[in-house]
Enzyme design. Structure first.
Site, PDB file in Angstrom:
ATOM      1  N   CYS A 111       0.813  -1.223   0.000  1.00  0.00           N
ATOM      2  CA  CYS A 111       0.000   0.000   0.000  1.00  0.00           C
ATOM      3  C   CYS A 111       0.846   1.273   0.000  1.00  0.00           C
ATOM      4  O   CYS A 111       0.323   2.361  -0.229  1.00  0.00           O
ATOM      5  CB  CYS A 111      -0.955  -0.003   1.181  1.00  0.00           C
ATOM      6  SG  CYS A 111      -1.996  -1.467   1.210  1.00  0.00           S
ATOM      7  N   HIS A 248      -3.359   7.024   2.250  1.00  0.00           N
ATOM      8  CA  HIS A 248      -3.798   5.700   1.818  1.00  0.00           C
ATOM      9  C   HIS A 248      -5.170   5.423   2.428  1.00  0.00           C
ATOM     10  O   HIS A 248      -5.381   5.631   3.630  1.00  0.00           O
ATOM     11  CB  HIS A 248      -2.790   4.635   2.258  1.00  0.00           C
ATOM     12  CG  HIS A 248      -3.289   3.251   2.076  1.00  0.00           C
ATOM     13  ND1 HIS A 248      -3.825   2.814   0.883  1.00  0.00           N
ATOM     14  CD2 HIS A 248      -3.375   2.198   2.934  1.00  0.00           C
ATOM     15  CE1 HIS A 248      -4.200   1.563   1.021  1.00  0.00           C
ATOM     16  NE2 HIS A 248      -3.951   1.164   2.249  1.00  0.00           N
ATOM     17  N   ASN A 278     -10.415  -0.298  -0.169  1.00  0.00           N
ATOM     18  CA  ASN A 278      -8.961  -0.188  -0.062  1.00  0.00           C
ATOM     19  C   ASN A 278      -8.333  -0.743  -1.342  1.00  0.00           C
ATOM     20  O   ASN A 278      -8.408  -1.941  -1.597  1.00  0.00           O
ATOM     21  CB  ASN A 278      -8.506  -0.988   1.168  1.00  0.00           C
ATOM     22  CG  ASN A 278      -6.999  -0.983   1.349  1.00  0.00           C
ATOM     23  OD1 ASN A 278      -6.244  -0.611   0.454  1.00  0.00           O
ATOM     24  ND2 ASN A 278      -6.556  -1.408   2.518  1.00  0.00           N
TER      25      ASN A 278
HETATM   26  N1  ACO Z   1     -18.792  -8.869   9.076  1.00  0.00           N
HETATM   27  C1  ACO Z   1     -19.275  -9.189  10.296  1.00  0.00           C
HETATM   28  N2  ACO Z   1     -18.473  -9.597  11.292  1.00  0.00           N
HETATM   29  C2  ACO Z   1     -17.153  -9.662  11.054  1.00  0.00           C
HETATM   30  C3  ACO Z   1     -16.590  -9.332   9.805  1.00  0.00           C
HETATM   31  C4  ACO Z   1     -17.468  -8.932   8.792  1.00  0.00           C
HETATM   32  N3  ACO Z   1     -17.060  -8.588   7.569  1.00  0.00           N
HETATM   33  N4  ACO Z   1     -15.258  -9.504   9.884  1.00  0.00           N
HETATM   34  C5  ACO Z   1     -14.977  -9.911  11.110  1.00  0.00           C
HETATM   35  N5  ACO Z   1     -16.111 -10.017  11.824  1.00  0.00           N
HETATM   36  C6  ACO Z   1     -16.298 -10.441  13.216  1.00  0.00           C
HETATM   37  C7  ACO Z   1     -15.159 -11.315  13.698  1.00  0.00           C
HETATM   38  O1  ACO Z   1     -15.376 -12.663  13.340  1.00  0.00           O
HETATM   39  C8  ACO Z   1     -15.270 -11.127  15.187  1.00  0.00           C
HETATM   40  O2  ACO Z   1     -16.309 -11.925  15.679  1.00  0.00           O
HETATM   41  P1  ACO Z   1     -16.169 -12.647  17.110  1.00  0.00           P
HETATM   42  O3  ACO Z   1     -16.055 -11.537  18.101  1.00  0.00           O
HETATM   43  O4  ACO Z   1     -17.432 -13.430  17.200  1.00  0.00           O
HETATM   44  O5  ACO Z   1     -14.920 -13.472  17.020  1.00  0.00           O
HETATM   45  C9  ACO Z   1     -15.726  -9.664  15.325  1.00  0.00           C
HETATM   46  O6  ACO Z   1     -16.270  -9.294  14.050  1.00  0.00           O
HETATM   47  C10 ACO Z   1     -14.597  -8.737  15.682  1.00  0.00           C
HETATM   48  O7  ACO Z   1     -13.501  -9.034  14.831  1.00  0.00           O
HETATM   49  P2  ACO Z   1     -12.203  -8.198  14.882  1.00  0.00           P
HETATM   50  O8  ACO Z   1     -11.237  -8.695  13.847  1.00  0.00           O
HETATM   51  O9  ACO Z   1     -11.712  -8.116  16.288  1.00  0.00           O
HETATM   52  O10 ACO Z   1     -12.802  -6.801  14.444  1.00  0.00           O
HETATM   53  P3  ACO Z   1     -12.153  -5.375  14.513  1.00  0.00           P
HETATM   54  O11 ACO Z   1     -12.973  -4.502  15.343  1.00  0.00           O
HETATM   55  O12 ACO Z   1     -10.679  -5.449  14.800  1.00  0.00           O
HETATM   56  O13 ACO Z   1     -12.339  -4.898  13.021  1.00  0.00           O
HETATM   57  C11 ACO Z   1     -11.014  -4.639  11.025  1.00  0.00           C
HETATM   58  C12 ACO Z   1     -11.709  -5.628  11.956  1.00  0.00           C
HETATM   59  C13 ACO Z   1     -12.063  -3.748  10.388  1.00  0.00           C
HETATM   60  C14 ACO Z   1     -10.291  -5.421   9.926  1.00  0.00           C
HETATM   61  C15 ACO Z   1     -10.030  -3.810  11.871  1.00  0.00           C
HETATM   62  O14 ACO Z   1      -9.164  -4.641  12.585  1.00  0.00           O
HETATM   63  C16 ACO Z   1      -9.260  -2.881  11.047  1.00  0.00           C
HETATM   64  O15 ACO Z   1      -9.754  -1.872  10.598  1.00  0.00           O
HETATM   65  N6  ACO Z   1      -7.959  -3.174  10.851  1.00  0.00           N
HETATM   66  C17 ACO Z   1      -7.139  -2.461   9.940  1.00  0.00           C
HETATM   67  C18 ACO Z   1      -6.903  -3.390   8.834  1.00  0.00           C
HETATM   68  C19 ACO Z   1      -6.986  -2.778   7.481  1.00  0.00           C
HETATM   69  O16 ACO Z   1      -7.476  -1.712   7.248  1.00  0.00           O
HETATM   70  N7  ACO Z   1      -6.420  -3.536   6.564  1.00  0.00           N
HETATM   71  C20 ACO Z   1      -6.418  -3.154   5.225  1.00  0.00           C
HETATM   72  C21 ACO Z   1      -5.253  -3.747   4.533  1.00  0.00           C
HETATM   73  S1  ACO Z   1      -3.769  -3.157   5.178  1.00  0.00           S
HETATM   74  C22 ACO Z   1      -3.534  -1.625   4.665  1.00  0.00           C
HETATM   75  O17 ACO Z   1      -4.104  -1.192   3.715  1.00  0.00           O
HETATM   76  C23 ACO Z   1      -2.600  -0.834   5.452  1.00  0.00           C
END
Ligand code: ACO
Length: 321
Positions: A111, A248, A278
């Site tokens: 990215c 980004h 993204n």
């Molecule tokens: N829909 C519904 N529920 C979901 C989804 C979805 N799409 N994805 C995950 N969940 C659930 C999980 O299974 C989990 O359930 P559980 O509690 O029963 O186990 C719950 O939601 C919480 O999951 P987490 O992974 O802890 O959720 P979090 O609040 O951390 O959000 C996210 C996840 C959005 C990916 C967050 O961690 C984030 O924004 N991270 C940054 C990652 C990112 O932006 N990556 C992009 C690529 S890297 C880059 O571009 C730099």
């Protein structure tokens, strides 16, 4: 002498996939995706490739700058998801454009790829090797995403953006910082093909993106404001001096966290991820092109561009438009 962006372009696949469409495939909802990421829809390839999208974005950047493909001296494509290992995407784009005088090669810094390619091009121009460069960031991430994994498939989109930069006597790009931390590589990875030859055959591992979302989040909100401050301080500027932050587009909450840590109002952080998701290395040049075409970039404005992603890689650049 400086290096100035003199044209921008972008291209997105025709097909738009909404959060509701995804909710038909995996257990998720529009509400969950919007609340956690800020994403509402994304463009997904139904045949467009990194090469076709990057070529279209480059054509538009050249048109925007009033230049011909034959004028281009250096052509860089930043991508983490090329269709072919060889030839590189940049050489294929060169062939489509008819940019026969250009030296063309790819660069992968995930990215942060577009930003690292922009810095590379500036270094060539500042060294007096070339006068101009066409730089594209292009991704078709939909081919490396596991469409049964709701934690990653909702995040990404396909597209490409490009800029043409040229040596200039006017102020342009003022400075860059770049960083890499290979010790954290495991938080976001996608394996390529497994080693298999007459002497060894390793067990199959998934070829899809795997991500530790929380680690990525923590990395971004900690390191990105620090590197933005670093590049601003090197240029005797403060966060308040910046008109627009073109970051980004990973996630709305990451962008908001960065704004808070810089103590800058969120309205200086334009976002398009609600419509495009993204797009990795395509995110910054696509957003820049949208702002340019909407007339939101005025001459003399101070802009910060910042990319961050797998590797880990991250960096920032400050420029006068
Ligand atoms: N829909 C519904 N529920 C979901 C989804 C979805 N799409 N994805 C995950 N969940 C659930 C999980 O299974 C989990 O359930 P559980 O509690 O029963 O186990 C719950 O939601 C919480 O999951 P987490 O992974 O802890 O959720 P979090 O609040 O951390 O959000 C996210 C996840 C959005 C990916 C967050 O961690 C984030 O924004 N991270 C940054 C990652 C990112 O932006 N990556 C992009 C690529 S890297 C880059 O571009 C730099």
């Amino acid at each position: 002498m400086s290096v100035k962006i003199i044209g921008t372009g972008s291209a997105l696949p025709q097909k738009i996939v909404t959060n509701d469409d995804l909710a038909q495939m995996v257990e998720t909802s529009d509400e969950w995706i919007r609340e956690r990421t800020g994403i509402g829809s994304r463009h997904i390839s139904t045949g467009e490739t990194v090469v076709s999208l990057a070529a279209e974005a480059c054509e538009r950047a050249l048109e925007n700058a009033g230049k011909n493909p034959a004028d281009v001296q250096l052509l860089l494509v930043a991508t983490a998801a090329p269709e072919t290992g060889i030839p590189c995407a940049a050489c294929q784009v060169q062939s489509i454009l008819g940019a026969g005088s250009a030296v063309a090669f790819d660069l992968n810094a995930a990215c942060a790829g577009f930003l690292f390619a922009l810095h590379t091009a500036c270094a060539y121009i500042e060294a007096g090797i070339y006068e101009n460069a066409l730089i594209a960031g292009g991704e078709v991430l939909s081919k490396i995403v596991d469409w049964t994994d709701r934690s990653t498939c909702v995040l990404f989109g396909d597209g490409a953006g490009a800029v043409l930069v040229q040596r200039s006597e006017q102020p342009g790009i003022l400075g860059f910082v770049q960083h890499s931390d290979g010790t954290k590589g495991e938080v976001l990875q996608c394996h390529s093909r497994q080693l298999s030859n007459p002497y060894i055959s390793l067990p199959f591992d998934s070829h899809f993106v795997k991500m530790d979302g929380r680690e990525v989040f923590a990395f971004a909100v900690r390191q990105v404001p620090a590197c933005i401050r670093e590049v601003l301080e090197r240029n005797s500027l403060s966060p308040a001096d910046v008109d627009l932050y073109v970051l980004h587009q990973a996630n709305r909450r990451i962008v908001e966290g960065i704004a808070r840590r810089l103590s800058v109002e969120e309205d200086r952080f334009p976002m398009n991820l609600d419509r495009v998701g993204n797009m990795s290395s395509a995110a910054i040049p696509v957003l820049l092109d949208e702002l340019n075409r909407e007339g939101r970039l005025r001459q003399g404005m101070t802009l910060v561009l910042s990319g961050f992603g797998a590797g880990l890689t991250y960096g920032a650049c400050v420029l006068r438009w």
